[in-house]
Design a protein around this motif. Structure first.
Motif, mmCIF file in Angstrom:
data_model
loop_
_atom_site.group_PDB
_atom_site.id
_atom_site.type_symbol
_atom_site.label_atom_id
_atom_site.label_comp_id
_atom_site.label_asym_id
_atom_site.label_seq_id
_atom_site.Cartn_x
_atom_site.Cartn_y
_atom_site.Cartn_z
ATOM 1 N N TRP A 15 0.836 -1.207 0.000
ATOM 2 C CA TRP A 15 0.000 0.000 0.000
ATOM 3 C C TRP A 15 0.868 1.254 0.000
ATOM 4 C CZ3 TRP A 15 0.074 3.147 4.478
ATOM 5 C CH2 TRP A 15 -0.756 4.275 4.412
ATOM 6 N N ASN A 16 1.929 1.243 0.787
ATOM 7 C CA ASN A 16 2.824 2.399 0.852
ATOM 8 C C ASN A 16 3.482 2.670 -0.495
ATOM 9 O OD1 ASN A 16 4.369 4.508 1.982
ATOM 10 N ND2 ASN A 16 6.040 3.117 2.454
ATOM 11 N N VAL A 17 3.889 1.618 -1.198
ATOM 12 C CA VAL A 17 4.470 1.794 -2.527
ATOM 13 C C VAL A 17 3.464 2.457 -3.455
ATOM 14 C CG1 VAL A 17 5.303 0.591 -4.588
ATOM 15 C CG2 VAL A 17 6.127 -0.081 -2.326
ATOM 16 N N SER A 18 2.224 1.971 -3.435
ATOM 17 C CA SER A 18 1.188 2.532 -4.298
ATOM 18 C C SER A 18 0.929 3.996 -3.969
ATOM 19 C CB SER A 18 -0.105 1.726 -4.148
ATOM 20 O OG SER A 18 -1.186 2.377 -4.787
ATOM 21 N N LEU A 19 0.902 4.309 -2.694
ATOM 22 C CA LEU A 19 0.564 5.665 -2.267
ATOM 23 C C LEU A 19 1.697 6.646 -2.526
ATOM 24 C CD1 LEU A 19 -1.757 7.185 -0.755
ATOM 25 C CD2 LEU A 19 -0.412 6.856 1.327
ATOM 26 N N THR A 20 2.948 6.181 -2.400
ATOM 27 C CA THR A 20 4.083 7.097 -2.330
ATOM 28 C C THR A 20 5.041 7.006 -3.510
ATOM 29 O OG1 THR A 20 3.985 6.787 0.080
ATOM 30 C CG2 THR A 20 5.912 7.920 -0.794
ATOM 31 N N PHE A 21 5.163 5.835 -4.136
ATOM 32 C CA PHE A 21 6.260 5.628 -5.074
ATOM 33 C C PHE A 21 5.831 5.306 -6.504
ATOM 34 C CE2 PHE A 21 7.912 4.631 -0.861
ATOM 35 C CZ PHE A 21 9.091 5.363 -0.835
ATOM 36 N N GLY A 22 4.785 4.507 -6.707
ATOM 37 C CA GLY A 22 4.457 4.085 -8.059
ATOM 38 C C GLY A 22 3.195 3.256 -8.115
ATOM 39 N N PHE A 23 3.307 2.060 -8.709
ATOM 40 C CA PHE A 23 2.137 1.223 -8.953
ATOM 41 C C PHE A 23 2.415 -0.219 -8.520
ATOM 42 C CE2 PHE A 23 1.727 4.780 -11.872
ATOM 43 C CZ PHE A 23 0.397 5.150 -11.679
ATOM 44 N N VAL A 24 1.378 -1.037 -8.621
ATOM 45 C CA VAL A 24 1.453 -2.430 -8.207
ATOM 46 C C VAL A 24 1.055 -3.299 -9.396
ATOM 47 C CG1 VAL A 24 0.578 -4.169 -6.608
ATOM 48 C CG2 VAL A 24 0.911 -1.806 -5.822
ATOM 49 N N TYR A 25 1.960 -4.192 -9.811
ATOM 50 C CA TYR A 25 1.725 -5.062 -10.960
ATOM 51 C C TYR A 25 1.686 -6.515 -10.500
ATOM 52 C CZ TYR A 25 2.949 -0.949 -13.701
ATOM 53 O OH TYR A 25 2.983 0.319 -14.249
ATOM 54 N N ALA A 26 0.523 -7.134 -10.579
ATOM 55 C CA ALA A 26 0.427 -8.553 -10.262
ATOM 56 C C ALA A 26 1.299 -9.336 -11.236
ATOM 57 C CB ALA A 26 -1.023 -9.026 -10.348
ATOM 58 N N LEU A 27 1.963 -10.362 -10.733
ATOM 59 C CA LEU A 27 2.906 -11.119 -11.549
ATOM 60 C C LEU A 27 2.260 -11.649 -12.817
ATOM 61 C CD1 LEU A 27 5.776 -12.376 -11.731
ATOM 62 C CD2 LEU A 27 4.846 -14.383 -10.598
ATOM 63 N N GLU A 28 1.093 -12.265 -12.688
ATOM 64 C CA GLU A 28 0.436 -12.854 -13.853
ATOM 65 C C GLU A 28 0.077 -11.787 -14.875
ATOM 66 O OE1 GLU A 28 0.223 -15.886 -14.634
ATOM 67 O OE2 GLU A 28 0.848 -16.791 -12.743
ATOM 68 N N ASP A 29 -0.410 -10.634 -14.408
ATOM 69 C CA ASP A 29 -0.778 -9.552 -15.322
ATOM 70 C C ASP A 29 0.445 -9.040 -16.071
ATOM 71 O OD1 ASP A 29 -3.414 -9.697 -14.466
ATOM 72 O OD2 ASP A 29 -3.180 -8.092 -12.988
ATOM 73 N N LEU A 30 1.547 -8.854 -15.356
ATOM 74 C CA LEU A 30 2.747 -8.297 -15.974
ATOM 75 C C LEU A 30 3.372 -9.279 -16.952
ATOM 76 C CD1 LEU A 30 4.652 -5.899 -16.103
ATOM 77 C CD2 LEU A 30 5.917 -6.862 -14.166
ATOM 78 N N VAL A 31 3.526 -10.541 -16.545
ATOM 79 C CA VAL A 31 4.116 -11.546 -17.434
ATOM 80 C C VAL A 31 3.257 -11.725 -18.686
ATOM 81 C CG1 VAL A 31 4.641 -14.001 -17.663
ATOM 82 C CG2 VAL A 31 5.389 -12.750 -15.636
ATOM 83 N N SER A 32 1.948 -11.773 -18.507
ATOM 84 C CA SER A 32 1.053 -11.946 -19.645
ATOM 85 C C SER A 32 1.168 -10.785 -20.631
ATOM 86 C CB SER A 32 -0.397 -12.067 -19.162
ATOM 87 O OG SER A 32 -1.293 -12.158 -20.251
ATOM 88 N N ALA A 33 1.208 -9.563 -20.108
ATOM 89 C CA ALA A 33 1.315 -8.398 -20.976
ATOM 90 C C ALA A 33 2.655 -8.363 -21.694
ATOM 91 C CB ALA A 33 1.118 -7.122 -20.159
ATOM 92 N N ILE A 34 3.735 -8.695 -21.001
ATOM 93 C CA ILE A 34 5.047 -8.715 -21.633
ATOM 94 C C ILE A 34 5.095 -9.774 -22.729
ATOM 95 C CG2 ILE A 34 7.480 -9.236 -21.264
ATOM 96 C CD1 ILE A 34 7.196 -8.030 -18.452
ATOM 97 N N ASN A 35 4.564 -10.958 -22.450
ATOM 98 C CA ASN A 35 4.575 -12.039 -23.443
ATOM 99 C C ASN A 35 3.757 -11.643 -24.681
ATOM 100 O OD1 ASN A 35 6.211 -13.764 -21.975
ATOM 101 N ND2 ASN A 35 4.501 -14.812 -20.999
ATOM 102 N N GLN A 36 2.645 -10.976 -24.480
ATOM 103 C CA GLN A 36 1.815 -10.565 -25.611
ATOM 104 C C GLN A 36 2.456 -9.459 -26.428
ATOM 105 O OE1 GLN A 36 -2.198 -9.670 -24.344
ATOM 106 N NE2 GLN A 36 -2.372 -11.587 -23.203
ATOM 107 N N SER A 37 3.389 -8.728 -25.803
ATOM 108 C CA SER A 37 4.053 -7.641 -26.515
ATOM 109 C C SER A 37 5.124 -8.148 -27.472
ATOM 110 C CB SER A 37 4.690 -6.680 -25.507
ATOM 111 O OG SER A 37 5.867 -7.234 -24.935
ATOM 112 N N LYS A 38 5.573 -9.398 -27.288
ATOM 113 C CA LYS A 38 6.613 -9.938 -28.148
ATOM 114 C C LYS A 38 6.051 -10.258 -29.537
ATOM 115 C CE LYS A 38 7.485 -13.196 -25.177
ATOM 116 N NZ LYS A 38 8.059 -14.352 -24.456
ATOM 117 N N PRO A 39 6.883 -10.202 -30.559
ATOM 118 C CA PRO A 39 6.420 -10.569 -31.905
ATOM 119 C C PRO A 39 5.797 -11.957 -31.901
ATOM 120 C CG PRO A 39 8.609 -9.583 -32.009
ATOM 121 C CD PRO A 39 8.294 -9.790 -30.568
ATOM 122 N N GLY A 40 4.589 -12.054 -32.409
ATOM 123 C CA GLY A 40 3.884 -13.322 -32.418
ATOM 124 C C GLY A 40 3.234 -13.667 -31.115
ATOM 125 N N GLY A 41 3.281 -12.748 -30.108
ATOM 126 C CA GLY A 41 2.713 -13.005 -28.803
ATOM 127 C C GLY A 41 1.215 -12.901 -28.773
#
Length: 274
Positions: free
Chosen positions: A248-274
């Motif tokens: 919560w402190n990170v979200s409030l003060t420093f940046g954002f929160v990325y769930a592992l599955e959401d981040l990995v899925s988005a990165i994989n889809q960004s690759k050519p042919g993803g």
């Protein structure tokens, strides 16, 4: 390369003065699809250590209760994230503890030192008296880590290394200071750091290369909850309440929160042919 990824954040408004506890009126945790620029973002692996076994260093394991959780993250979660990042050509940085020589031969460390130049990473120290010295000694003996654990902890740090599953590859940046990390960020055009490692409410916030220092340089500092753990106490350990507050402190003060599955899925889809 820009992509959309599910992004967590906390709506810290509006307090309701009609409630007994006005803060209970806050909206709380939300998630929206927001843009992430992979070419300007780096994943940071900070203080992922080889802690040895409880048989090797029982005192270290007695004093640092999060070691089993950290070991599981290093073996199960971080390799998945790092693999996705590397395959997508995303920048990965490693923040290490400057003890021994286990990190000095990495090409990414030599490059960071060249970029940052001469540094004195140790802040100017105040003069101390006998009372100060005695209080510090009392803290170490009776608060943390306890005199009976100190020898094992020192022995563990004396052979510190990075676990095989998260060792830096090729020219991935390796740093020991905030100046080195900032120099790498400038060199590679990075303005957003997504932190992983140990521990989210201690080293990742306060140590060299941590969020406090990097925020002062204007970087967004975000976190992957499944790839961090926290220092917990007797009262918080069962539910990992300290970790929840730190996220919560990170979200409030420093940046954002990325769930592992959401981040990995988005990165994989960004690759050519993803």
């Amino acid at each position: 390369m820009k992509m959309k990824v599910k992004t967590g954040y906390y709506k810290q408004y509006d307090a309701d003065d009609q409630l007994e506890y006005p803060g209970e009126g806050y909206i709380g945790w939300c998630k929206d699809e927001l843009e992430l620029n992979l070419s300007r973002t780096a994943v940071v692996v900070m203080h992922a250590w080889d802690f040895g076994s409880p048989e090797q260093f029982p005192g270290w394991h007695r004093a640092v209760e999060f070691i089993p959780r950290a070991n599981a993250i290093v073996e199960l979660e971080l390799p998945r994230l790092l693999s996705a990042c590397r395959e997508a050509g995303m920048t990965v940085f490693h923040v290490v503890e400057p003890l021994g020589d286990y990190y000095i031969d990495y090409p990414g460390y030599k490059h960071a030192v060249e970029l940052a130049g001469e540094e004195d990473p140790r802040a100017e120290q105040i003069s101390v008296d006998q009372t100060h010295t005695s209080l510090q000694a009392f803290r170490k003996a009776h608060a943390f880590p306890g005199d009976h654990n100190t020898e094992d902890i020192n022995a563990g740090f004396a052979r510190l290394d990075i676990p095989e599953s998260v060792k830096p590859l090729s020219d991935e940046g390796v740093v020991t200071t905030s100046g080195q990390l900032f120099a790498l960020c400038k060199d590679r055009g990075i303005n957003h750091l997504i932190y992983t490692g140990f521990a989210i409410n201690a080293c990742l916030l306060m140590n060299p290369g941590g969020m406090l220092d990097m925020r002062r340089h204007g970087l967004l500092c975000s976190v992957v909850p499944e790839a961090v753990t926290a220092v917990e106490n007797k009262e918080t350990a069962r539910g990992e309440e300290a970790k929840k507050l730190a996220i919560w402190n990170v979200s409030l003060t420093f940046g954002f929160v990325y769930a592992l599955e959401d981040l990995v899925s988005a990165i994989n889809q960004s690759k050519p042919g993803g």
